[in-house]
Enzyme design. Structure first.
Site, PDB file in Angstrom:
ATOM      1  N   CYS A  85      -1.646 -42.672 120.379  1.00  0.00           N
ATOM      2  CA  CYS A  85      -1.212 -43.408 121.570  1.00  0.00           C
ATOM      3  C   CYS A  85      -1.717 -42.697 122.830  1.00  0.00           C
ATOM      4  O   CYS A  85      -2.904 -42.721 123.112  1.00  0.00           O
ATOM      5  CB  CYS A  85       0.300 -43.583 121.551  1.00  0.00           C
ATOM      6  SG  CYS A  85       0.914 -44.880 122.669  1.00  0.00           S
ATOM      7  N   HIS A 193       1.490 -45.338 115.730  1.00  0.00           N
ATOM      8  CA  HIS A 193       2.198 -44.065 115.597  1.00  0.00           C
ATOM      9  C   HIS A 193       2.496 -43.721 114.133  1.00  0.00           C
ATOM     10  O   HIS A 193       3.580 -44.018 113.636  1.00  0.00           O
ATOM     11  CB  HIS A 193       3.527 -44.127 116.350  1.00  0.00           C
ATOM     12  CG  HIS A 193       3.395 -44.072 117.829  1.00  0.00           C
ATOM     13  ND1 HIS A 193       3.593 -42.923 118.559  1.00  0.00           N
ATOM     14  CD2 HIS A 193       3.087 -45.042 118.732  1.00  0.00           C
ATOM     15  CE1 HIS A 193       3.420 -43.176 119.846  1.00  0.00           C
ATOM     16  NE2 HIS A 193       3.111 -44.466 119.983  1.00  0.00           N
ATOM     17  N   GLU A 195       3.360 -40.986 112.841  1.00  0.00           N
ATOM     18  CA  GLU A 195       4.480 -40.054 112.712  1.00  0.00           C
ATOM     19  C   GLU A 195       5.815 -40.769 112.579  1.00  0.00           C
ATOM     20  O   GLU A 195       6.804 -40.178 112.141  1.00  0.00           O
ATOM     21  CB  GLU A 195       4.505 -39.076 113.900  1.00  0.00           C
ATOM     22  CG  GLU A 195       5.093 -39.615 115.191  1.00  0.00           C
ATOM     23  CD  GLU A 195       4.129 -40.444 116.013  1.00  0.00           C
ATOM     24  OE1 GLU A 195       4.423 -40.683 117.202  1.00  0.00           O
ATOM     25  OE2 GLU A 195       3.080 -40.857 115.481  1.00  0.00           O
TER      26      GLU A 195
END
Length: 225
Positions: A85, A193, A195
């Site tokens: 991002c 994302h 994660e």
């Protein structure tokens, strides 16, 4: 496996990235924007957020942080770097990746589970995927509209450096591009994302795990899936 996670003023996903590293069996190492010491890490994650408040342009000020000078230097030597991002925006500003991220089409902030197609599994961060595999990764951004000139786009396409494409383009990115790599394949940037997709208690998809198993394979480590 030691993975450094950079904190800039305005970072908000640095703790999430470190948590993901730990969940995947790695050692998360905090890296500070004002220091050029990478602490001997095996790889670096530039996390999401709003570095330096996104003043000027997203990532434009972060690019001049002391930590980025060292990351750029070591990336050219092969250090694996993943920009997520805002981290993708920083990589473009630092010229480790070409192109730029601009305001989403329609000026709408997107926050949803987004389907992607894996276009390349030849990078450090994507070897655990199958080319053509469809995955779901969370997105949350207002300036994720990837753009580049025609010559750059042709080079990215012809050399297999488009790593992910959106299935149902949420932001207007040219060629549905969600993520790209450098020529060597050690630097990858993407707006989604990963994660946020490693823990079954909070995510509908665990497709983010393969980013870390890919890195582990490159480094010769073994991580639990």
């Amino acid at each position: 496996m030691k993975i450094g996670v950079v904190t800039f003023p305005g970072s908000l996903d640095d703790d999430d990235a470190k948590r993901a590293v730990r969940l995947m069996g790695g050692e998360a190492v905090s890296l500070w924007h004002a220091s050029d010491d990478l602490k001997g890490v095996d790889a670096v994650i530039l996390p999401g957020g709003f570095s330096y408040g996104d003043y000027l342009r997203c990532g434009a000020i972060a690019r001049f942080s002391p930590v980025m000078d060292e990351i750029v230097r070591q990336a050219h030597q092969g250090l694996p770097v993943l920009g997520i991002c805002n981290g993708f925006q920083v990589l473009c500003e630092a010229r480790l990746l070409p192109g730029a991220l601009i305001r989403n089409e329609g000026r709408i902030f997107n926050a949803l589970d987004q389907q992607l197609r894996v276009e390349s599994n030849t990078t450090v961060w994507t070897s655990s995927f199958n080319t053509g595999e469809e995955i779901t990764i969370a997105i949350k951004h207002g300036e994720g509209n990837y753009q580049a000139d025609a010559e750059t786009l042709k080079e990215l396409e012809d050399t297999g450096r488009v790593v992910f494409r959106y299935l149902g383009n949420p932001n207007g990115s040219v060629h549905d591009i969600a993520g790209i790599s450098n020529e060597r394949g050690n630097v990858v940037g993407l707006m989604p994302h990963p994660e946020h997709n490693v823990d079954d208690q909070i995510a509908n998809s665990l497709d983010g795990k393969k980013f870390f198993s890919s890195l582990a394979a490159f480094l010769g480590s073994k991580l639990p899936l």
